[in-house]
Design an enzyme around this catalytic site. Structure first.
Site, short mmCIF file in Angstrom:
data_model
loop_
_atom_site.label_atom_id
_atom_site.label_comp_id
_atom_site.label_asym_id
_atom_site.label_seq_id
_atom_site.Cartn_x
_atom_site.Cartn_y
_atom_site.Cartn_z
N CYS B 37 0.83 -1.21 0.00
CA CYS B 37 0.00 0.00 0.00
C CYS B 37 0.86 1.25 0.00
O CYS B 37 0.34 2.36 -0.06
CB CYS B 37 -0.93 0.03 1.21
SG CYS B 37 -1.91 -1.45 1.39
N CYS B 106 -2.85 8.81 6.01
CA CYS B 106 -1.60 8.80 6.79
C CYS B 106 -1.90 9.06 8.26
O CYS B 106 -1.29 8.44 9.15
CB CYS B 106 -0.65 9.88 6.28
SG CYS B 106 -0.13 9.64 4.57
#
Lengths: 402, 137
Positions: B37, B106
């Site tokens: 990812c 994030c």
């Protein structure tokens, strides 16, 4: 701060100053419409447009009458593919192309699918090259068109256009080649190369953006429908007022490419080897794409255990592209590298360096230093590098997905 | 691409980079994300006898925003109790770093890393273990 060192020539090139100076008179002093047949303004413009057509034809070994001006390779790809399928729709509905093509081909064939065409997308081998036998097997009696790019924009690998074209001629399939990344880098001659349609771009070859061409073979005569109508310019294949200054620019750019290609390729190959040698001294660096069948301008590397976008951030003094598209919501890495069977990790870790006419050895040395220091810094930060250094095989790790 | 000054600062000067031995006393390790990812965060907390997080360390593979998010949380968890650390929300991280929408994941990953590190610490101490432990095997 000085401007970043430009190593993204595969994205676009600066317009060569010699090209700029040829273009300028055609903006104010000589602004005529090349289609104006009734006065000297038009005649002058028409004359330089036809000279440029000869210059472009000369680089690719075509007859000037086989060159149709477009707004660029994206339009050329659209015109070649849609125009062929519309004109020859009665013969069949099948198109063959490749997973690693540019989006202007992939999105165009996807659009055709919506209107009833059937599309076969071929895989490539690990080195990015097509399997010739797989290509031959994919052509069916109802296949009208095959489209394969000459040089890949991400990896620079060169497909065997001669062999693929011969198969198409043998099977009566029309063959389109996107040569946006090949013109001025690969020597070829359309007089002997079995290609029916070829897309060309100016701005990858030190010409201006917004101008390109489609080669439409006359022997054997290839017929396509226009997709832009309005006045019947370019023998009915592409209407619209011709942009004289752009065309003059493309002509001059192709002329310069023809004059300089041999020496320039050698110089660029030397710089590429210098860059490769410098960066391979870092551990765990991999070249993406075949190293032999490749234009010297391109070096696509994966720096294992370092994410591409953070690497770009660490080398603000260098302008390059990353195969990691972490900025998109999908988090998809480069589809070209994925199609070559590269792992997601390596695709996320890839950087495309593309070298060009104005690159210097000093710049290459500065790039080596900057990339090396960024990679070392990020590996210090990388838990994956830690694990690799501890001898853990990352492929055996069960990752928590997110 | 325009990164916020705070992201750039954490990227240029990441705080608390490093590792503890996983078996060290009072250490909880959380590793979240996956290489496929494009981001993997490893957050480690060192918890004192009084139940307060004394120190934290991280290593992150990922984009600049992922590095900044994990660097930031190592600063934030220090001096907090485990429950206070668990109360840190990704939205606070995203706001502090001025992350654009495409980088919100994030901050989510950083929040997950805290949860995973705390869960690991608690399970090592024989305390109640939440079921959602996200840790590399």
């Amino acid at each position: 701060m000085n401007r970043p060192i430009y190593l993204d020539y595969a994205a676009t090139t600066p317009v060569d100053p010699r090209v700029v100076s040829k273009m300028l008179p055609w903006l104010f002093d000589n602004f005529g419409n090349p289609a104006s047949r009734s006065h000297a303004y038009g005649w002058a413009a028409e004359e330089v447009v036809e000279l440029a057509r000869e210059q472009v034809a000369a680089l690719v070994g075509a007859d000037p009458r086989e060159i149709v001006w477009t707004s660029g390779a994206t339009e050329s790809n659209n015109l070649a593919i849609k125009g062929t399928m519309q004109f020859h729709g009665g013969r069949g509905k099948h198109v063959v192309t490749v997973r690693t093509e540019h989006k202007s081909v992939l999105d165009t064939v996807r659009e055709l699918e919506r209107s009833g065409c059937e599309v076969t997308l071929l895989d490539v081998k690990e080195n990015g090259l097509l399997d010739i036998d797989a290509f031959r097997d994919a052509l069916r009696p109802d296949t009208v068109l095959a489209s394969v790019m000459f040089v890949n924009n991400e990896t620079g690998v060169i497909q065997d256009i001669g062999a693929l074209g011969a198969i198409c001629r043998d099977k009566g399939v029309l063959f389109h080649v996107d040569a946006a990344q090949a013109s001025g880098k690969v020597a070829f001659d359309l007089d002997s190369l079995p290609v029916d349609l070829m897309s060309l771009s100016a701005h990858k070859t030190y010409g201006p953006k917004g101008i390109g061409a489609l080669y439409v073979c006359r022997k054997p005569r290839v017929r396509i429908d226009a997709i832009i109508h309005g006045g019947g310019h370019e023998r009915g294949m592409r209407s619209g007022t011709l942009p004289t200054h752009q065309i003059v620019g493309m002509g001059e750019a192709y002329w310069l490419a023809r004059e300089n290609m041999g020496a320039e390729n050698e110089r660029i190959r030397m710089l590429r080897d210098r860059l490769l040698d410098g960066l391979m001294s870092l551990d765990q660096v991999f070249v993406n794409g075949d190293m032999e069948r490749r234009v010297p301008h391109n070096l696509n590397l994966s720096f294992n255990f370092v994410e591409g976008e953070s690497l770009l951030m660490g080398m603000k003094d260098i302008a390059v592209s990353s195969g990691s598209a972490c900025t998109s919501a999908s988090l998809e890495p480069s589809y070209v590298l994925r199609a070559m069977g590269r792992s997601d990790e390596l695709a996320h870790s890839s950087i495309r360096f593309s070298i060009g006419r104005f690159t210097t050895a000093q710049e290459i040395d500065a790039v080596i230093a900057s990339v090396s220091s960024a990679v070392r810094k990020l590996r210090e930060l990388s838990p994956l590098w830690d694990m690799h250094s501890a001898g853990i095989d990352l492929s055996t790790v069960q990752w928590a997905s997110h | 691409m325009a990164y916020s000054d705070k992201v750039l600062d954490h990227y240029d000067n990441p705080r608390n980079v490093g590792s503890y031995g996983a078996e060290e006393d009072g250490v909880g390790t959380g590793m979240v994300g996956a290489p496929a990812c494009g981001d993997v965060m490893r957050l480690q907390i060192k918890v004192g006898a009084d139940g307060i997080i004394e120190d934290a360390k991280f290593k992150t593979y990922g984009c600049g925003s992922a590095i900044a998010s994990s660097s930031l949380v190592t600063e934030w968890v220090k001096g907090k109790t485990l429950d206070e650390a668990l109360a840190i929300k990704n939205t606070e991280i995203a706001e502090e770093l001025a992350l654009p929408p495409v980088k919100i994941h994030c901050s989510i990953l950083a929040e997950d890393a805290i949860k995973a590190a705390v869960a690991d610490y608690r399970s090592k101490q024989g305390l109640d273990t939440p079921t959602e432990t996200a840790e590399a095997a």
